[in-house]
Design a protein around this motif. Structure first.
Motif, short mmCIF file in Angstrom:
data_model
loop_
_atom_site.label_atom_id
_atom_site.label_comp_id
_atom_site.label_asym_id
_atom_site.label_seq_id
_atom_site.Cartn_x
_atom_site.Cartn_y
_atom_site.Cartn_z
N GLN A 147 0.85 -1.19 0.00
CA GLN A 147 0.00 0.00 0.00
C GLN A 147 0.88 1.24 0.00
OE1 GLN A 147 -2.77 0.22 3.26
NE2 GLN A 147 -3.21 -1.97 3.22
N GLY A 148 0.30 2.36 -0.44
CA GLY A 148 0.94 3.65 -0.26
C GLY A 148 2.04 3.97 -1.24
N ARG A 181 1.11 3.53 -5.08
CA ARG A 181 -0.16 2.88 -5.37
C ARG A 181 -1.28 3.88 -5.11
NH1 ARG A 181 -0.88 -3.29 -4.67
NH2 ARG A 181 -1.72 -2.74 -6.72
N HIS A 182 -2.05 4.21 -6.17
CA HIS A 182 -3.17 5.13 -6.04
C HIS A 182 -4.48 4.36 -6.13
CE1 HIS A 182 -0.46 8.55 -6.22
NE2 HIS A 182 0.10 8.05 -7.31
N ALA A 183 -5.61 5.08 -6.06
CA ALA A 183 -6.91 4.42 -6.02
C ALA A 183 -7.18 3.59 -7.27
CB ALA A 183 -8.01 5.46 -5.82
N ASP A 215 -1.85 -0.16 -14.66
CA ASP A 215 -2.87 -0.84 -13.87
C ASP A 215 -2.87 -2.31 -14.24
OD1 ASP A 215 -4.22 -0.99 -16.33
OD2 ASP A 215 -5.37 0.84 -15.92
N ASP A 216 -3.95 -3.02 -13.93
CA ASP A 216 -3.98 -4.46 -14.17
C ASP A 216 -4.06 -4.82 -15.64
OD1 ASP A 216 -3.81 -4.97 -11.48
OD2 ASP A 216 -5.99 -5.10 -11.20
N THR A 217 -4.38 -3.86 -16.52
CA THR A 217 -4.60 -4.19 -17.92
C THR A 217 -3.58 -3.57 -18.88
OG1 THR A 217 -6.12 -2.30 -18.16
CG2 THR A 217 -7.07 -4.43 -17.52
N ARG A 218 -2.93 -2.46 -18.51
CA ARG A 218 -2.06 -1.79 -19.47
C ARG A 218 -1.00 -0.97 -18.77
NH1 ARG A 218 -3.39 3.61 -20.07
NH2 ARG A 218 -2.39 3.66 -22.10
N GLU A 250 -6.88 13.20 -3.17
CA GLU A 250 -6.65 11.84 -2.68
C GLU A 250 -5.47 11.79 -1.71
OE1 GLU A 250 -5.03 7.53 -4.27
OE2 GLU A 250 -5.55 9.08 -5.72
N ARG A 251 -4.38 12.49 -2.06
CA ARG A 251 -3.19 12.48 -1.20
C ARG A 251 -3.50 13.13 0.15
NH1 ARG A 251 1.81 12.43 -3.53
NH2 ARG A 251 2.59 12.51 -1.37
#
Length: 307
Positions: A147-148, A181-183, A215-218, A250-251
């Motif tokens: 995380q983070g 790691r962001h949202a 991300d998980d795809t690209r 977010e931060r």
């Protein structure tokens, strides 16, 4: 060094003892210290509540299948069961990140920053609410950012280093880099040297002064960054130059232990610049919201709703 001192919190300390007692290396000295801690009624009550919550999350043991019996169930019972399951799921959703952090080898609390020197000479700095696991025993040194955000100054000792971030792997060829790691995405910034992001057959080589998101795809395209401001968070500042407003919010929310919820997603794409104080995140959020004509609503202490 910690950015601020937190008052002792029985719930927080109960979570930390919960993590320690389940570690394979827990010894009798630690158990005796735990027993002394439990002498305080408030502490014992907090740990009992956590243990009861944990038991609810465990799968029930298998039981012999009973003989079929026709039972008329009331709709009230079904609704109560549904409400209970929803409440249990919400509690797991809220507290799972905290329990995940406490189970990690290195972690920081909300609003805390910490620097650590590893056995191989590598120095890492963890941002607020961050967690990382480290394994330096093999021919390839393995780091896992749970995380983070982390800033790394890698000591080159002849062995390779790899940083795991979700499903991606970062092969490190340089000495200074930053991983976050962001949202909805992850990020790599290389300050000196090079690094390679590898994921699902795709790879991207990142050089000094460059940034890439994935991300998980690209894996996204390379972008140039301002190296003078990229690691300003280590001194308690967020120096933004034409950054998306959603990323800044977010931060700041994360430094208060809150998750961001934007009612209008278009707000996230506004561009802002400024020097924001992370150690006074609440005041900074209020000022930024006023300047952007936004309203802030804190829900149950866990969510920050922005309208």
């Amino acid at each position: 060094m910690p950015a601020k001192q937190l008052q002792p919190d029985p719930q927080q300390e109960a979570l930390e003892w919960f993590s320690v007692l389940r570690q394979p290396g827990c010894d009798e000295t630690q158990r005796q210290a735990f027993g002394a801690w439990c002498q305080v009624a408030q502490n014992a009550h907090a740990y009992a509540e956590l243990e009861a919550f944990w038991q609810q999350l465990q799968p029930a043991p298998a039981r012999p299948r009973p003989r079929p019996v026709t039972v008329r169930r009331s709709h009230l019972g079904k609704w109560l069961a549904l409400v209970f399951l929803l409440g249990l799921g919400a509690a797991a959703y809220l507290y799972w990140p905290l329990m995940q952090r406490l189970a990690s080898e290195l972690h920081t609390d909300t609003g805390e920053r910490r620097s650590t020197r590893l056995a191989d000479g590598t120095t890492l700095s963890l941002d607020s609410a961050s967690a990382m696991n480290v394994d330096l025993r093999g021919r390839t040194r393995q780091l896992h950012l749970v995380q983070g955000q982390v800033y790394l100054e890698v000591m080159l000792d002849g062995r390779a280093m790899e940083v795991a971030v979700g499903n991606a792997r970062i092969q490190v060829y340089g000495t200074r880099l930053q991983v976050a790691r962001h949202a909805n995405h992850d990020e790599l910034v290389v300050l000196t040297g090079k690094a390679m992001v590898v994921q699902a057959g795709e790879q991207r080589l990142v050089s000094a002064g460059e940034r890439v998101t994935f991300d998980d795809t690209r894996i996204g395209p390379l972008q140039k960054v301002d190296l003078k401001t990229i690691d300003s968070w280590r001194s308690g500042r967020l120096k933004a130059i034409d950054l998306p407003l959603g990323q800044v919010l977010e931060r700041l929310a994360r430094y208060q232990g809150q998750r961001l919820w934007l009612v209008d997603e278009q707000v996230a794409h506004r561009r802002v610049s400024g020097d924001f104080n992370l150690d006074r995140a609440g005041e900074t959020l209020q000022s930024l919201a006023a300047a952007q004509h936004l309203q802030l609503h804190r829900v149950l202490g866990h969510w920050l709703v922005v309208r």
